[in-house]
Design an enzyme around this catalytic site. Structure first.
Site, mmCIF file in Angstrom:
data_model
loop_
_atom_site.group_PDB
_atom_site.id
_atom_site.type_symbol
_atom_site.label_atom_id
_atom_site.label_comp_id
_atom_site.label_asym_id
_atom_site.label_seq_id
_atom_site.Cartn_x
_atom_site.Cartn_y
_atom_site.Cartn_z
ATOM 1 N N TYR A 72 0.841 -1.200 0.000
ATOM 2 C CA TYR A 72 0.000 0.000 0.000
ATOM 3 C C TYR A 72 0.878 1.253 0.000
ATOM 4 O O TYR A 72 1.642 1.499 0.935
ATOM 5 C CB TYR A 72 -0.947 0.021 1.216
ATOM 6 C CG TYR A 72 -1.865 -1.192 1.313
ATOM 7 C CD1 TYR A 72 -2.151 -1.983 0.198
ATOM 8 C CD2 TYR A 72 -2.451 -1.549 2.516
ATOM 9 C CE1 TYR A 72 -2.989 -3.095 0.280
ATOM 10 C CE2 TYR A 72 -3.295 -2.661 2.615
ATOM 11 C CZ TYR A 72 -3.552 -3.426 1.487
ATOM 12 O OH TYR A 72 -4.376 -4.526 1.590
ATOM 13 N N HIS A 80 0.465 -11.869 0.742
ATOM 14 C CA HIS A 80 -0.631 -11.045 0.192
ATOM 15 C C HIS A 80 -1.487 -11.809 -0.821
ATOM 16 O O HIS A 80 -2.681 -11.637 -0.875
ATOM 17 C CB HIS A 80 -0.038 -9.781 -0.440
ATOM 18 C CG HIS A 80 -0.951 -8.604 -0.401
ATOM 19 N ND1 HIS A 80 -0.519 -7.321 -0.223
ATOM 20 C CD2 HIS A 80 -2.299 -8.506 -0.534
ATOM 21 C CE1 HIS A 80 -1.556 -6.496 -0.243
ATOM 22 N NE2 HIS A 80 -2.638 -7.193 -0.441
#
Ligand code: NAP
Length: 275
Positions: free
Chosen positions: A50, A109
């Protein structure tokens, strides 16, 4: 008792995707995360991906005021870094950006092209060194969870973080039951369908019945299952408080039937939906 008690206790977490991308938003993002923590939503979900580490830095600033023991911090290694050595380096870099010595939960992830066994070994090494408390995965479908569970130490995976919302209920058919059976907690990402769900006026009558908002009904639906923790993201203090207050809503059978009519439950296995 679930081995994920610390994760499941807050029932709700704070997402951080898109945070850290724009310096002008930083103060609002830090304030939003702090508002959540002040209301007892002490679980923050972030990732090295992010804003290329920017969301971890915002998280680090937000939590710097608080007793570390009172928080539950989740971050994720990018699949492109998830080799045996790369995972360890990625975790060390995340810890630095977060300003902490240990992550509570470290996730892969999504499925990596590196062998999963090497990533799992790295997770176990990180746990032995005390850099993480526990580990899990994200975006794994049932067959991928089964592959993981066949590995040495694969059964130490305590969490799978997947897209789960009223608008995307596919996981209810097979993944959720599999995870409940194996004591794997489910973190529900995009629980508000990235902001679309709160605009669905078909949910207004249920919301009005509970003196709640549509967003709160969407979150209450997910929290009704004690093995699910939704992690809505908001950079707005009042919406964070609104989301936190969804924890007190209990939906009854009539509400659940009405929700089933609007968003029918899955009748067959479906490929995992991803953002
Ligand atoms: P989301 O939480 O479903 O929706 C976020 C959007 O909803 C934002 O635009 C937010 O706007 C708005 N919103 C929040 N609360 C609201 C409310 N009460 N009323 C109306 N609108 C509201 O989507 P998401 O951020 O994509 O997912 C949540 C978190 O899951 C992420 O932040 C991230 O931490 C994680 N995630 C993980 C993966 C993965 O692959 N593992 C993928 C996606 C997301 P404001 O900010 O303006 O309030």
């Amino acid at each position: 008792m679930s081995r994920n008690q610390a994760l499941l206790a807050p029932r709700l977490g704070l997402g951080t995707w898109k945070m850290g991308s724009s310096p002008g938003e930083r103060n609002a993002e830090v304030a939003a995360l702090r508002a959540g923590i002040e209301m007892g939503v002490n679980l923050i979900d972030t990732a090295e991906m992010y804003a290329s580490g920017g969301a971890e830095e915002v998280t680090g600033e937000a939590i710097s005021h608080y007793d570390r023991e009172s928080l539950y911090i989740v971050t994720k290694v990018l699949p492109s870094n998830a080799s045996r050595e790369g995972t360890i380096q990625a975790c060390e870099a995340s810890l630095k950006r977060l300003g902490i010595d240990q992550v509570d939960l470290y996730l892969l992830h999504w499925v990596s092209s590196y062998p999963l066994a090497g990533t799992v070994e790295a997770f176990e090494t990180l746990a032995e060194r005390g850099l993480i408390k526990s580990w899990g995965v994200s975006n794994f479908d049932v067959y991928e969870m089964q592959d993981l569970y066949r590995l040495d130490a694969g059964g130490n995976c305590g969490v799978n973080q997947v897209y789960y919302s009223l608008g995307q209920r596919g996981v209810e058919f097979d993944l959720l039951p599999w995870q409940v059976e194996h004591d794997v907690a489910t973190m529900a990402y995009c629980p508000l369908d990235k902001g679309r769900l709160p605009k669905d006026m078909r949910l207004l009558s249920i919301a009005e019945k509970h003196r709640a908002t549509i967003a709160q009904i969407g979150l209450a639906y997910l929290m009704q299952n004690p093995s699910v923790v939704p992690i809505p993201k908001s950079s707005n203090v009042s919406r964070v408080k609104e989301n936190a207050n969804a924890r007190s809503i209990r939906l009854d059978k009539e509400d659940l039937d009405q929700l089933d009519a609007i968003y029918p439950p899955p009748e067959r296995a479906m490929p995992l939906f991803t953002s």
